[in-house]
Design an enzyme around this catalytic site. Structure first.
Site, PDB file in Angstrom:
ATOM      1  CG  ASP A 113     -20.356  37.410  26.918  1.00  0.00           C
ATOM      2  OD1 ASP A 113     -21.075  37.634  27.911  1.00  0.00           O
ATOM      3  OD2 ASP A 113     -20.451  38.040  25.850  1.00  0.00           O
ATOM      4  CB  ALA A 114     -21.437  32.936  31.397  1.00  0.00           C
ATOM      5  CE  LYS A 115     -24.285  39.412  27.558  1.00  0.00           C
ATOM      6  NZ  LYS A 115     -23.325  38.613  26.747  1.00  0.00           N
ATOM      7  NE  ARG A 116     -23.524  30.793  33.499  1.00  0.00           N
ATOM      8  CZ  ARG A 116     -24.117  30.027  32.596  1.00  0.00           C
ATOM      9  NH1 ARG A 116     -25.304  30.368  32.125  1.00  0.00           N
ATOM     10  NH2 ARG A 116     -23.529  28.931  32.147  1.00  0.00           N
TER      11      ARG A 116
END
Length: 297
Positions: A113-116
């Site tokens: 979960d990094a929401k890049r």
């Protein structure tokens, strides 16, 4: 011979686990049982965190329990780093955690979960970070910079979850705005569906805290078999059983969904202090939610 796709991975792990639960691994050191905490400014907290997860995974394995995915949020680990002091205990903790998951649950996909979200080479760098450096199976991304931002994540056998209608209260600020006569989240869903046709691993993040919108999007995604990552169950107020019912009524293939709970599974005593029988409480919490989101055979 056809190579395995990310949707193959999702279906296989769901049937193996018997549920569609995603276990969020977002550690808050002060919520850990005292024996694992250490001091936040010392490496002992890094060691304690590893021991905490090791205790959980051992108990899960001994009781033949497993989720259908794991989801560590990278921000919880990077926040423990002190890079200008040459201290990377958070990154080392994440690396050790991923090694543990590979040892204990090798068939269970890991979603970073990094929401890049960026463009050109920058996006490719983020994709390589998730898939080549951390060696995860999927990653969360922001779709709002468009196809050239998201397409570097379209890699063989990997999953890409695009933020669509998120579980946080502020999600409505922009996501429910009207764009060409429709809510923006619906326009995003149409785009995600097109991307999914190009790369089977493209999915969407849709929160359980907005049941009507989840139902709308589940119906839209059902025919295309777009993977769903559904946060918001547990501490945020979403219901696992209600979410399952919504998916089924929408005609959505539930094995492609992952219903996530984080603090409700790793420290369900949040705000009260860990009880002496913390591991028993944690395993009971996991078992209850796993049963609630069990895969109908």
């Amino acid at each position: 011979m056809k190579k395995s796709t990310y949707t193959d991975t999702l279906k296989r792990s769901a049937h193996q686990a018997g549920n569609i639960l995603c276990m969020g691994l977002d550690p808050i050191l002060e919520y850990l049982p005292p024996e694992f905490q250490g001091r936040p400014d010392e490496d002992e907290s890094c060691i304690g965190l590893g021991q905490f997860f090791y205790s959980i995974f051992t108990a899960m394995r001994d009781q033949d329990l497993q989720p259908a995915a794991f989801k560590p949020n990278i921000g919880y680990y990077h926040a423990m780093d002190r890079p200008r002091e040459g201290k990377y205990k958070g990154s080392r903790s994440l690396a050790a955690l991923l090694d543990m998951l590979q040892d204990f649950f090798p068939e269970v996909p890991v979603i970073l979960d990094a929401k890049r979200g960026d463009i050109a080479r920058s996006s490719l760098n983020y994709a390589n970070e998730a898939f080549l450096r951390w060696e995860c199976d999927a990653v969360t991304v922001s779709p709002y910079m468009g196809s050239d931002s998201v397409s570097p994540f379209f890699q063989e056998g990997k999953g890409v979850y695009c933020l669509n209608r998120t579980s946080n209260p502020g999600g409505a600020d922009l996501q429910n705005g009207i764009c060409e006569g429709k809510p923006l989240f619906e326009r995003v869903a149409e785009t995600v569906s097109r991307w999914h046709q190009e790369h089977e691993g493209v999915g969407a993040v849709v929160g359980a805290t907005n049941p009507k919108e989840l139902a709308q999007l589940a119906r839209l995604y059902a025919d295309e078999r777009v993977p769903l990552l559904i946060p918001g169950v547990g501490a945020q107020g979403g219901s696992g059983s209600e979410t399952i019912k919504i998916l089924q009524e929408a005609g959505y293939e539930t094995a492609l969904a992952r219903i996530n709970s984080s603090s409700g599974l790793t420290h369900p005593w949040k705000g009260k202090g860990a009880p002496e029988n913390w591991l028993e409480v944690l395993i009971e919490s996991f078992s209850t939610l796993a049963h609630e989101v069990r895969l109908e055979r």
